[in-house]
Design an enzyme around this catalytic site. Structure first.
Site, PDB file in Angstrom:
ATOM      1  N   ARG A  56       0.839  -1.205   0.000  1.00  0.00           N
ATOM      2  CA  ARG A  56       0.000   0.000   0.000  1.00  0.00           C
ATOM      3  C   ARG A  56       0.873   1.253   0.000  1.00  0.00           C
ATOM      4  O   ARG A  56       0.583   2.243  -0.663  1.00  0.00           O
ATOM      5  CB  ARG A  56      -0.886   0.019   1.254  1.00  0.00           C
ATOM      6  CG  ARG A  56      -1.965  -1.027   1.249  1.00  0.00           C
ATOM      7  CD  ARG A  56      -2.780  -0.948   2.530  1.00  0.00           C
ATOM      8  NE  ARG A  56      -3.704  -2.058   2.619  1.00  0.00           N
ATOM      9  CZ  ARG A  56      -3.829  -2.870   3.665  1.00  0.00           C
ATOM     10  NH1 ARG A  56      -3.101  -2.677   4.752  1.00  0.00           N
ATOM     11  NH2 ARG A  56      -4.692  -3.855   3.647  1.00  0.00           N
ATOM     12  N   PHE A  94     -11.646  -5.223  -5.191  1.00  0.00           N
ATOM     13  CA  PHE A  94     -11.588  -6.124  -4.026  1.00  0.00           C
ATOM     14  C   PHE A  94     -11.051  -5.336  -2.825  1.00  0.00           C
ATOM     15  O   PHE A  94     -10.075  -5.711  -2.191  1.00  0.00           O
ATOM     16  CB  PHE A  94     -10.690  -7.350  -4.283  1.00  0.00           C
ATOM     17  CG  PHE A  94     -11.012  -8.115  -5.535  1.00  0.00           C
ATOM     18  CD1 PHE A  94     -12.043  -9.053  -5.546  1.00  0.00           C
ATOM     19  CD2 PHE A  94     -10.299  -7.897  -6.714  1.00  0.00           C
ATOM     20  CE1 PHE A  94     -12.338  -9.771  -6.706  1.00  0.00           C
ATOM     21  CE2 PHE A  94     -10.594  -8.609  -7.875  1.00  0.00           C
ATOM     22  CZ  PHE A  94     -11.610  -9.552  -7.868  1.00  0.00           C
ATOM     23  N   ASP A 133     -16.172  -3.727  -4.044  1.00  0.00           N
ATOM     24  CA  ASP A 133     -16.165  -5.033  -3.381  1.00  0.00           C
ATOM     25  C   ASP A 133     -17.578  -5.584  -3.485  1.00  0.00           C
ATOM     26  O   ASP A 133     -18.547  -4.827  -3.443  1.00  0.00           O
ATOM     27  CB  ASP A 133     -15.765  -4.885  -1.902  1.00  0.00           C
ATOM     28  CG  ASP A 133     -15.298  -6.197  -1.296  1.00  0.00           C
ATOM     29  OD1 ASP A 133     -14.087  -6.330  -1.020  1.00  0.00           O
ATOM     30  OD2 ASP A 133     -16.141  -7.105  -1.094  1.00  0.00           O
ATOM     31  N   SER A 134     -17.691  -6.911  -3.602  1.00  0.00           N
ATOM     32  CA  SER A 134     -19.037  -7.484  -3.730  1.00  0.00           C
ATOM     33  C   SER A 134     -19.769  -7.489  -2.399  1.00  0.00           C
ATOM     34  O   SER A 134     -20.980  -7.640  -2.350  1.00  0.00           O
ATOM     35  CB  SER A 134     -18.957  -8.907  -4.291  1.00  0.00           C
ATOM     36  OG  SER A 134     -18.129  -9.682  -3.462  1.00  0.00           O
ATOM     37  N   ALA A 153     -16.832  -7.876  -9.156  1.00  0.00           N
ATOM     38  CA  ALA A 153     -15.643  -7.385  -9.853  1.00  0.00           C
ATOM     39  C   ALA A 153     -15.746  -7.546 -11.370  1.00  0.00           C
ATOM     40  O   ALA A 153     -15.490  -6.601 -12.122  1.00  0.00           O
ATOM     41  CB  ALA A 153     -14.407  -8.129  -9.351  1.00  0.00           C
ATOM     42  N   CYS A 157      -3.013 -14.188  -3.486  1.00  0.00           N
ATOM     43  CA  CYS A 157      -2.692 -14.634  -2.121  1.00  0.00           C
ATOM     44  C   CYS A 157      -2.943 -16.131  -1.970  1.00  0.00           C
ATOM     45  O   CYS A 157      -3.056 -16.639  -0.865  1.00  0.00           O
ATOM     46  CB  CYS A 157      -3.470 -13.832  -1.080  1.00  0.00           C
ATOM     47  SG  CYS A 157      -5.245 -13.998  -1.246  1.00  0.00           S
TER      48      CYS A 157
HETATM   49  N1  SAH Z   1      -7.372  -5.574  -0.851  1.00  0.00           N
HETATM   50  C1  SAH Z   1      -7.917  -5.842   0.455  1.00  0.00           C
HETATM   51  C2  SAH Z   1      -8.099  -7.319   0.756  1.00  0.00           C
HETATM   52  C3  SAH Z   1      -8.964  -8.048  -0.244  1.00  0.00           C
HETATM   53  S1  SAH Z   1      -9.723  -9.471   0.421  1.00  0.00           S
HETATM   54  C4  SAH Z   1      -7.047  -5.161   1.519  1.00  0.00           C
HETATM   55  O1  SAH Z   1      -6.037  -4.504   1.183  1.00  0.00           O
HETATM   56  O2  SAH Z   1      -7.382  -5.261   2.703  1.00  0.00           O
HETATM   57  C5  SAH Z   1     -10.756  -9.937  -0.883  1.00  0.00           C
HETATM   58  C6  SAH Z   1     -12.048  -9.161  -1.000  1.00  0.00           C
HETATM   59  O3  SAH Z   1     -12.661  -9.554  -2.227  1.00  0.00           O
HETATM   60  C7  SAH Z   1     -13.101  -9.418   0.069  1.00  0.00           C
HETATM   61  O4  SAH Z   1     -13.428  -8.223   0.718  1.00  0.00           O
HETATM   62  C8  SAH Z   1     -14.308  -9.983  -0.675  1.00  0.00           C
HETATM   63  O5  SAH Z   1     -15.557  -9.500  -0.186  1.00  0.00           O
HETATM   64  C9  SAH Z   1     -14.074  -9.482  -2.073  1.00  0.00           C
HETATM   65  N2  SAH Z   1     -14.674 -10.279  -3.165  1.00  0.00           N
HETATM   66  C10 SAH Z   1     -14.731 -11.625  -3.276  1.00  0.00           C
HETATM   67  N3  SAH Z   1     -15.288 -11.980  -4.448  1.00  0.00           N
HETATM   68  C11 SAH Z   1     -15.566 -10.830  -5.111  1.00  0.00           C
HETATM   69  C12 SAH Z   1     -16.144 -10.529  -6.391  1.00  0.00           C
HETATM   70  N4  SAH Z   1     -16.533 -11.492  -7.219  1.00  0.00           N
HETATM   71  N5  SAH Z   1     -16.263  -9.234  -6.748  1.00  0.00           N
HETATM   72  C13 SAH Z   1     -15.868  -8.241  -5.903  1.00  0.00           C
HETATM   73  N6  SAH Z   1     -15.329  -8.485  -4.700  1.00  0.00           N
HETATM   74  C14 SAH Z   1     -15.186  -9.743  -4.294  1.00  0.00           C
END
Ligand code: SAH
Length: 394
Positions: A212, A228, A250-251, A280, A338
């Protein structure tokens, strides 16, 4: 100290002699009848030599080793290992006035298989991934409150979803020390609410801290899409870095409300930021070409196990393909995986295929990984999970 016995087949002690901390079920010759799930056991080579002590579990990984030789797994052991973990974080300069959030214990990476502890201010969120750690949780909690250099007053136990379901332990989430939930955590001077009661994992993903920070340096004047976003970590760094607009997607509606809360905590009333609760792939398909010149893709693990690897790689290719298709010329893409089951090379290949399909000129600026408070035990390469690429797209 010697515990109930687990005896290995001939030759099966080799990886343990190289300090790999797992004993697989296929390596075991016999086990004392009285051994139960979560017990601390002593592991012996076929010739009767004691190798060390660890937690027993029913499953493919049967023992997670904690000590070598006859050292006991007791309060002193946890105090010593946790202090060593705390000393490392101090040496990493993670305990500062402007930073009080970090991973204190990263399982095998801190020689404590089955245990994860994240610290947010004076609160530690403790996660057991093995029945043995569940049974030892009070010893761990006590050791946490005694750490020198850290003042842990509040320990929240959060293992409902991380313990093996079959072990039937009925572990309830809850405070085992203290009991307040008002800590505001700080990462590199930015503040965020940590929702350890309802949030995913331990409440905030501390593993992206350095990535970040890097993003912040690329944000000035850019139109940023944080895909996400979860609690919005990348978004508020981009804002501090001088982004022109920041859109978080985010979903999960809950993630979006956490993101909005965190953005207003740091930048109240700032109209550069907007957040959208949507899928997404839908968002990427519908957004305009050239709408963003900095995109972050940090999806959840697409492959939790090796069996899902093929689909995961297709997922990474498609996701990144959309970003290459839409990102503005001169754009920068931060893309992550990840999934522990996906290797660095496999991920890079998936992104490479996506780039080639887009026929754009793409250069790798940085190759990213997990930060030093998520260390990798040199004897346990499986501990490497986070990988990322920063790409310049002409
Ligand atoms: N980038 C974040 C961590 C991401 S964790 C950070 O820095 O803290 C992954 C995230 O993806 C979760 O919040 C989950 O709700 C979201 N997610 C999962 N499937 C998704 C989709 N199809 N579309 C959008 N978001 C999604």
């Amino acid at each position: 100290m010697e515990y109930k016995k687990v005896v290995l087949k001939k030759g099966k002690e080799e990886s343990l002699r190289r300090f790999h901390p797992w004993v697989f079920s296929g390596a075991i010759d016999h086990i004392d009848d009285s051994v139960e799930e979560g017990d601390t056991v002593s592991v012996y080579a076929a010739d009767g030599t004691l190798i060390g002590n660890g937690h027993f579990q029913v499953g493919s990984i049967c023992v997670r080793m904690l000590t070598w030789g006859d050292a006991a797994v007791d309060g002193d052991f946890y105090r010593e290992r946790l202090q060593a973990a705390a000393d490392l974080r101090k040496c990493l300069h993670l305990l500062r006035d402007d930073n009080n959030s970090f991973r204190l214990v990263h399982g095998e990476g801190d020689f404590l298989p089955g245990l994860v502890v994240d610290v947010y201010g004076s609160t530690a969120v403790l996660q057991a991934h093995s029945p043995g750690m569940h049974f030892d949780r009070m010893k761990v909690a006590e050791a946490l409150t005694l750490l020198q250099g850290l003042e842990i007053k509040n320990v929240y136990y959060k293992s409902e979803t991380t313990l093996p379901y079959k072990a039937d332990l009925d572990a309830e989430n809850g405070y085992i020390v203290g009991g307040y939930d008002t800590d505001v955590a700080m990462e590199n001077g930015l503040r965020f609410h940590v929702d350890w009661l309802r949030g995913q994992k331990t409440g905030f993903f501390v593993d992206q801290r350095e990535n970040r920070s890097l993003l912040e340096h690329y944000s000035a004047g850019r139109r940023v899409l944080n895909m996400f976003c979860y609690t919005g970590g990348f978004s508020f760094y981009a804002m501090r870095g001088g982004a022109q607009v920041v859109h978080s997607v985010d979903s999960s509606a809950k993630a979006i409300s956490l993101t909005n809360e965190n953005v207003s905590l740091n930048f109240p009333g700032d109209e550069r930021h907007r957040a959208f609760a949507t899928d997404a792939f839908k968002y990427l398909a519908e957004m305009e070409k050239g709408q963003y010149d900095l995109i972050i893709l940090d999806p959840p693990a697409f492959a939790k196990h090796k069996s899902a690897l093929k689909n995961a790689l297709v997922g990474y290719r498609k996701l990144n393909g959309k970003a290459f298709e839409k990102i503005a010329p001169g754009g920068i893409l931060f893309t992550f995986s990840c999934s522990q089951a996906v290797s660095r090379e496999q991920f890079r290949l998936a992104v490479f295929s996506a780039a080639a399909q887009s026929r754009r000129k793409v250069r790798i600026l940085h190759q990213l990984s997990q930060p030093a408070d998520h260390p990798i035990n040199i004897y346990h390469p499986e501990g490497e999970y986070l990988k990322g690429l920063v790409l310049y797209v002409e």
